[in-house]
Design a protein around this motif. Structure first.
Motif, PDB file in Angstrom:
ATOM      1  N   THR A 136       0.821  -1.091  -0.057  1.00  0.00           N
ATOM      2  CA  THR A 136      -0.106  -0.022  -0.023  1.00  0.00           C
ATOM      3  C   THR A 136       0.981   1.104   0.049  1.00  0.00           C
ATOM      4  O   THR A 136       0.665   2.138  -0.659  1.00  0.00           O
ATOM      5  CB  THR A 136      -0.958   0.052   1.362  1.00  0.00           C
ATOM      6  OG1 THR A 136      -1.800  -1.219   1.199  1.00  0.00           O
ATOM      7  CG2 THR A 136      -1.719   1.223   1.246  1.00  0.00           C
ATOM      8  N   GLU A 137       1.911   1.191   0.900  1.00  0.00           N
ATOM      9  CA  GLU A 137       2.565   2.410   0.940  1.00  0.00           C
ATOM     10  C   GLU A 137       3.550   2.643  -0.321  1.00  0.00           C
ATOM     11  O   GLU A 137       3.566   3.869  -0.768  1.00  0.00           O
ATOM     12  CB  GLU A 137       3.627   2.385   2.076  1.00  0.00           C
ATOM     13  CG  GLU A 137       2.897   2.320   3.569  1.00  0.00           C
ATOM     14  CD  GLU A 137       3.867   2.202   4.780  1.00  0.00           C
ATOM     15  OE1 GLU A 137       4.974   1.883   4.477  1.00  0.00           O
ATOM     16  OE2 GLU A 137       3.469   2.316   5.808  1.00  0.00           O
ATOM     17  N   ASP A 138       3.956   1.499  -0.846  1.00  0.00           N
ATOM     18  CA  ASP A 138       4.620   1.620  -2.230  1.00  0.00           C
ATOM     19  C   ASP A 138       3.926   2.242  -3.314  1.00  0.00           C
ATOM     20  O   ASP A 138       4.175   3.228  -4.137  1.00  0.00           O
ATOM     21  CB  ASP A 138       5.088   0.354  -2.619  1.00  0.00           C
ATOM     22  CG  ASP A 138       6.435  -0.192  -1.740  1.00  0.00           C
ATOM     23  OD1 ASP A 138       6.991   0.750  -1.109  1.00  0.00           O
ATOM     24  OD2 ASP A 138       6.820  -1.420  -1.999  1.00  0.00           O
ATOM     25  N   THR A 139       2.673   1.815  -3.174  1.00  0.00           N
ATOM     26  CA  THR A 139       1.583   2.279  -4.357  1.00  0.00           C
ATOM     27  C   THR A 139       1.235   3.802  -4.042  1.00  0.00           C
ATOM     28  O   THR A 139       1.287   4.650  -5.077  1.00  0.00           O
ATOM     29  CB  THR A 139       0.357   1.467  -4.377  1.00  0.00           C
ATOM     30  OG1 THR A 139       0.586   0.094  -4.352  1.00  0.00           O
ATOM     31  CG2 THR A 139      -0.834   1.898  -5.036  1.00  0.00           C
ATOM     32  N   GLU A 140       1.289   4.000  -2.738  1.00  0.00           N
ATOM     33  CA  GLU A 140       0.893   5.662  -2.600  1.00  0.00           C
ATOM     34  C   GLU A 140       1.910   6.508  -2.871  1.00  0.00           C
ATOM     35  O   GLU A 140       2.063   7.484  -3.490  1.00  0.00           O
ATOM     36  CB  GLU A 140       0.640   5.775  -0.927  1.00  0.00           C
ATOM     37  CG  GLU A 140      -0.754   5.126  -0.621  1.00  0.00           C
ATOM     38  CD  GLU A 140      -0.943   5.295   1.044  1.00  0.00           C
ATOM     39  OE1 GLU A 140      -0.129   5.666   1.539  1.00  0.00           O
ATOM     40  OE2 GLU A 140      -2.064   4.628   1.429  1.00  0.00           O
ATOM     41  N   LYS A 141       3.366   6.064  -2.700  1.00  0.00           N
ATOM     42  CA  LYS A 141       4.413   6.820  -3.366  1.00  0.00           C
ATOM     43  C   LYS A 141       4.539   6.883  -4.738  1.00  0.00           C
ATOM     44  O   LYS A 141       4.754   7.900  -5.383  1.00  0.00           O
ATOM     45  CB  LYS A 141       5.723   6.148  -2.805  1.00  0.00           C
ATOM     46  CG  LYS A 141       6.081   6.232  -1.435  1.00  0.00           C
ATOM     47  CD  LYS A 141       7.458   5.489  -0.784  1.00  0.00           C
ATOM     48  CE  LYS A 141       7.422   5.420   0.538  1.00  0.00           C
ATOM     49  NZ  LYS A 141       8.421   4.517   1.155  1.00  0.00           N
ATOM     50  N   ALA A 142       4.060   5.821  -5.318  1.00  0.00           N
ATOM     51  CA  ALA A 142       4.072   5.700  -7.022  1.00  0.00           C
ATOM     52  C   ALA A 142       3.014   6.683  -7.350  1.00  0.00           C
ATOM     53  O   ALA A 142       3.112   7.452  -8.351  1.00  0.00           O
ATOM     54  CB  ALA A 142       3.758   4.342  -7.333  1.00  0.00           C
ATOM     55  N   LEU A 143       1.863   6.691  -6.749  1.00  0.00           N
ATOM     56  CA  LEU A 143       0.801   7.547  -6.850  1.00  0.00           C
ATOM     57  C   LEU A 143       1.250   9.090  -6.662  1.00  0.00           C
ATOM     58  O   LEU A 143       0.821   9.799  -7.879  1.00  0.00           O
ATOM     59  CB  LEU A 143      -0.407   7.435  -6.104  1.00  0.00           C
ATOM     60  CG  LEU A 143      -1.514   6.812  -6.683  1.00  0.00           C
ATOM     61  CD1 LEU A 143      -2.512   6.285  -5.687  1.00  0.00           C
ATOM     62  CD2 LEU A 143      -2.286   7.532  -7.793  1.00  0.00           C
ATOM     63  N   GLU A 144       1.862   9.299  -5.965  1.00  0.00           N
ATOM     64  CA  GLU A 144       2.358  10.641  -5.476  1.00  0.00           C
ATOM     65  C   GLU A 144       3.488  11.027  -7.109  1.00  0.00           C
ATOM     66  O   GLU A 144       2.977  12.161  -7.382  1.00  0.00           O
ATOM     67  CB  GLU A 144       3.206  10.756  -4.273  1.00  0.00           C
ATOM     68  CG  GLU A 144       3.701  12.297  -3.988  1.00  0.00           C
ATOM     69  CD  GLU A 144       4.477  12.385  -2.748  1.00  0.00           C
ATOM     70  OE1 GLU A 144       5.365  13.183  -2.595  1.00  0.00           O
ATOM     71  OE2 GLU A 144       4.357  11.393  -1.936  1.00  0.00           O
ATOM     72  N   ALA A 163      -7.076   0.441  -4.530  1.00  0.00           N
ATOM     73  CA  ALA A 163      -8.298   0.064  -4.041  1.00  0.00           C
ATOM     74  C   ALA A 163      -8.201  -1.407  -3.688  1.00  0.00           C
ATOM     75  O   ALA A 163      -9.023  -1.974  -2.595  1.00  0.00           O
ATOM     76  CB  ALA A 163      -9.544   0.350  -5.095  1.00  0.00           C
ATOM     77  N   TYR A 164      -7.398  -2.050  -4.381  1.00  0.00           N
ATOM     78  CA  TYR A 164      -7.495  -3.588  -4.109  1.00  0.00           C
ATOM     79  C   TYR A 164      -6.709  -3.863  -2.960  1.00  0.00           C
ATOM     80  O   TYR A 164      -7.003  -4.867  -1.803  1.00  0.00           O
ATOM     81  CB  TYR A 164      -6.896  -4.364  -5.210  1.00  0.00           C
ATOM     82  CG  TYR A 164      -7.941  -4.922  -6.326  1.00  0.00           C
ATOM     83  CD1 TYR A 164      -8.628  -5.989  -6.013  1.00  0.00           C
ATOM     84  CD2 TYR A 164      -7.855  -4.407  -7.699  1.00  0.00           C
ATOM     85  CE1 TYR A 164      -9.388  -6.419  -7.124  1.00  0.00           C
ATOM     86  CE2 TYR A 164      -8.620  -4.644  -8.592  1.00  0.00           C
ATOM     87  CZ  TYR A 164      -9.517  -5.836  -8.343  1.00  0.00           C
ATOM     88  OH  TYR A 164     -10.521  -6.075  -9.197  1.00  0.00           O
ATOM     89  N   TYR A 165      -5.844  -3.080  -2.638  1.00  0.00           N
ATOM     90  CA  TYR A 165      -4.894  -3.402  -1.295  1.00  0.00           C
ATOM     91  C   TYR A 165      -5.703  -2.924  -0.167  1.00  0.00           C
ATOM     92  O   TYR A 165      -5.752  -3.495   0.867  1.00  0.00           O
ATOM     93  CB  TYR A 165      -3.723  -2.568  -1.476  1.00  0.00           C
ATOM     94  CG  TYR A 165      -2.565  -3.079  -2.538  1.00  0.00           C
ATOM     95  CD1 TYR A 165      -2.744  -4.658  -2.911  1.00  0.00           C
ATOM     96  CD2 TYR A 165      -1.587  -2.363  -3.027  1.00  0.00           C
ATOM     97  CE1 TYR A 165      -1.745  -4.923  -3.757  1.00  0.00           C
ATOM     98  CE2 TYR A 165      -0.800  -2.764  -3.879  1.00  0.00           C
ATOM     99  CZ  TYR A 165      -0.941  -4.110  -4.509  1.00  0.00           C
ATOM    100  OH  TYR A 165       0.069  -4.556  -5.258  1.00  0.00           O
ATOM    101  N   ASN A 166      -6.480  -1.891  -0.078  1.00  0.00           N
ATOM    102  CA  ASN A 166      -7.320  -1.617   0.626  1.00  0.00           C
ATOM    103  C   ASN A 166      -8.423  -2.587   1.305  1.00  0.00           C
ATOM    104  O   ASN A 166      -8.804  -2.901   2.498  1.00  0.00           O
ATOM    105  CB  ASN A 166      -7.929  -0.169   0.525  1.00  0.00           C
ATOM    106  CG  ASN A 166      -7.148   1.170   0.675  1.00  0.00           C
ATOM    107  OD1 ASN A 166      -6.009   0.933   1.140  1.00  0.00           O
ATOM    108  ND2 ASN A 166      -7.835   2.223   0.134  1.00  0.00           N
TER     109      ASN A 166
END
Length: 176
Positions: A136-144, A163-166
């Motif tokens: 999730t954190e990796d995806t959030e960094k990539a989103l940023e 959304a899937y990870y959530n």
């Protein structure tokens, strides 16, 4: 929201985006402590309980403004809803149940869910949750990075992944 000269609560203006409500930059990266502080300060001025001695019209303005501030706060507080909102501001709607064209992601989620089904011990569930938190954190960094780079198609793909990870996290929490 408030008249600059007299401080009276104004009618709700839905054209004002959530970031402007709090006077913060339109960005995926949000300082959650600052957001909370601004939220509390606005609620101290707008909350309907403070308007009991005001006219019915002012009470309605207060209720509308306060509800809008609450919606804005919770939208911007969570990375997934914030990302969806940023995309919406760009005219891109990412459905919560949208179709995903990423076979690797679908396979990954299927494997995670299979692992989750075979585990019931709290320690193992916590381990799966920690692994999911890293994803999730990796995806959030990539989103940023996608938002900073203006790569909205990448952002859409990452929102779907997040959304899937959530959902996986919610499933783990239910089993705990």
């Amino acid at each position: 929201m408030l008249c600059p000269s007299c401080g009276a609560i104004q009618p709700l203006d839905l054209s004002v985006d959530h970031f402007s409500v709090f006077g913060i930059p339109r960005s995926f990266q949000v300082d959650s402590k600052l957001l909370e502080q601004k939220y509390k300060n606005l609620q101290k001025k707008l909350h309907p309980d403070l308007m009991s001695s005001k006219s019915e019209k002012e009470q309605q303005f207060s209720a509308d403004q306060s509800a809008h501030v609450i919606r804005a706060y919770y939208t911007l507080l969570r990375p997934l809803s914030r990302a969806r909102y940023l995309l919406k501001l760009e005219g891109i709607i990412v459905d919560k149940e949208g179709t995903v064209d990423d076979p690797a992601l679908l396979m990954e989620i299927m494997e995670i869910r299979e692992s989750l089904e075979s585990v019931s011990e709290t320690g193992e569930l916590n381990k799966l949750r920690a692994e999911n938190r890293v994803r999730t954190e990796d995806t959030e960094k990539a989103l940023e990075a996608a938002f900073l780079g203006g790569d909205l198609s990448k952002a859409v793909s990452l929102v779907q992944r997040l959304a899937y990870y959530n959902k996986v996290d919610e499933e783990i929490v239910r089993k705990l």
